[in-house]
Design a protein around this motif. Structure first.
Motif, short mmCIF file in Angstrom:
data_model
loop_
_atom_site.label_atom_id
_atom_site.label_comp_id
_atom_site.label_asym_id
_atom_site.label_seq_id
_atom_site.Cartn_x
_atom_site.Cartn_y
_atom_site.Cartn_z
N ASP A 109 -5.47 4.80 -1.67
CA ASP A 109 -4.97 6.15 -1.40
C ASP A 109 -5.07 6.56 0.07
O ASP A 109 -4.45 7.54 0.47
CB ASP A 109 -5.74 7.17 -2.26
N ASP A 110 -5.87 5.84 0.84
CA ASP A 110 -6.01 6.19 2.26
C ASP A 110 -4.93 5.53 3.12
O ASP A 110 -4.83 5.81 4.32
CB ASP A 110 -7.39 5.76 2.79
N LEU A 111 -4.14 4.64 2.52
CA LEU A 111 -3.11 3.96 3.30
C LEU A 111 -1.88 4.85 3.42
O LEU A 111 -1.66 5.72 2.59
CB LEU A 111 -2.70 2.66 2.60
N VAL A 112 -1.09 4.59 4.46
CA VAL A 112 0.16 5.35 4.59
C VAL A 112 1.32 4.38 4.46
O VAL A 112 1.22 3.20 4.77
CB VAL A 112 0.24 6.11 5.94
N ASP A 113 2.43 4.93 4.01
CA ASP A 113 3.64 4.14 3.80
C ASP A 113 4.09 3.54 5.13
O ASP A 113 4.20 4.23 6.14
CB ASP A 113 4.72 5.09 3.27
N ALA A 114 4.36 2.23 5.10
CA ALA A 114 4.77 1.55 6.33
C ALA A 114 6.11 2.10 6.83
O ALA A 114 6.32 2.22 8.03
CB ALA A 114 4.88 0.05 6.05
N ASP A 115 6.98 2.46 5.92
CA ASP A 115 8.31 2.97 6.32
C ASP A 115 8.68 4.13 5.40
O ASP A 115 9.25 3.94 4.32
CB ASP A 115 9.34 1.84 6.20
N PRO A 116 8.37 5.37 5.83
CA PRO A 116 8.62 6.53 4.97
C PRO A 116 10.08 6.70 4.57
O PRO A 116 10.38 7.35 3.57
CB PRO A 116 8.14 7.72 5.81
N SER A 117 11.00 6.10 5.32
CA SER A 117 12.43 6.28 4.98
C SER A 117 12.88 5.28 3.92
O SER A 117 13.98 5.39 3.37
CB SER A 117 13.28 6.11 6.24
N SER A 118 12.01 4.30 3.60
CA SER A 118 12.40 3.27 2.63
C SER A 118 12.43 3.84 1.22
O SER A 118 11.68 4.77 0.88
CB SER A 118 11.39 2.11 2.71
N THR A 119 13.28 3.28 0.37
CA THR A 119 13.34 3.75 -1.01
C THR A 119 12.16 3.23 -1.82
O THR A 119 11.84 3.74 -2.89
CB THR A 119 14.65 3.27 -1.68
N THR A 120 11.51 2.16 -1.34
CA THR A 120 10.34 1.65 -2.05
C THR A 120 9.08 1.97 -1.24
O THR A 120 9.12 2.00 -0.01
CB THR A 120 10.43 0.12 -2.23
#
Ligand SMILES: O=C[C@H](O)[C@H](O)[C@H](O)COP(=O)(O)O
Length: 276
Positions: free
Chosen positions: A82-93
């Motif tokens: 839960d502490d990680l952030v999305d590598a690419d917020p614009s990605s659909t996955t």
């Protein structure tokens, strides 16, 4: 001379090969699965760390208590999912994890898998689902065409203890339930008309297995699984089911240690056909 049995040697070879291919110095976030095969992946990670071949800031996301211990024992840094952030917020996955390496109880031609033989499949699925790549590692006994072909211990289903007997009875009525719902072709999805769900009992402790999350496990025997997506959905729809140990369409590669000491890598059969 190696003192490992053939099966253990096969697990180790698969784990080493998969780690060598996927855990390159560019990998910053790694999911670490659970089970006896992953122990060898951790052994290889420690070697790579000592050789300076891992990313200096590598974070490892555990999938169980055991997995966290492996990460700690290898001197690697554990990170909370839960502490990680999305590598690419614009990605659909959603892919906060670069790659996850995990074991499996059985893998079919499309790399659908049964997992949870060690009761860790809830966290394993959470981690796999947040990973750009899920890579499975296993010995030759797990290498199947169809789920249920070799694995005869049933589908591990983590359930809430407060109503485990009600959930068990409902899981044993999956066929009429799916007919009533009218959404899934159960007759084609799995073999048995009368599935049997068994409460998993602990070894060297009286009573049931209690998971890392405080839940029970029902092992659901459905025979051969012809439609893993349908089976996963159908079981998940029973209230009180926390997670089902069918991982459909999640893995991109599976590495198997063979009896002859070699290692084979498979991708989903449908992907192989596209390449032909
Ligand atoms: O709950 C346990 C996990 O799903 C394991 O990855 C799976 O049971 C395979 O374990 P092993 O590597 O011990 O065969």
């Amino acid at each position: 001379m190696s003192t490992l049995s053939l099966v253990e040697q096969a697990k180790r070879s698969a784990a080493f090969a998969a780690v060598d291919k996927h855990v390159t110095p560019s990998v910053r976030v790694l999911g670490v699965g659970s089970g006896s095969t992953v122990v060898y992946a951790a052994e290889r990670l420690l070697e790579l760390k000592n050789e300076g071949k891992l990313h200096p800031e590598l974070q490892c996301v555990p999938t169980s208590f055991q997995s966290k211990q492996l990460i700690n024992e290898a001197g690697l840094r554990a990170a909370d999912l839960d502490d990680l952030v999305d590598a690419d917020p614009s990605s659909t996955t959603y892919t906060a994890i670069d790659v996850t390496i995990d074991g499996a109880d059985e893998v079919d031609a499309e790399l659908n898998a049964i997992k949870g033989g060690g009761g860790a499949h809830l966290r394993e699925k959470l981690v796999a689902n947040a990973s750009a790549k899920l890579v499975l590692i296993a010995d030759y006994r797990k290498n199947s065409q169809v789920l249920g072909q070799n694995w005869d211990k049933g589908i591990p289903v983590e359930v809430s203890p407060i109503a485990w007997q009600t959930i068990k009875r409902q899981l044993e009525r999956l066929v009429p339930r799916s007919r009533a719902l009218g959404v899934l072709a159960t007759s084609d999805a799995f073999e048995l008309n009368h599935p049997v769900a068994t409460l998993r009992n602990a070894v060297r402790k009286a009573g049931p297995v209690v998971t890392d999350n405080g839940n029970f496990i029902l092992d659901v025997h459905v025979g051969r699984i012809h439609d893993p997506v349908a089976v996963e959905q159908l079981i998940k729809m029973v209230p009180g089911v926390v997670e089902v140990g069918v991982f459909s369409r999640m893995a991109c590669e599976a590495w198997f240690g063979n009896e002859d000491g070699s290692v084979s890598m498979r991708i989903p059969q449908s992907e192989t056909k596209k390449k032909d």
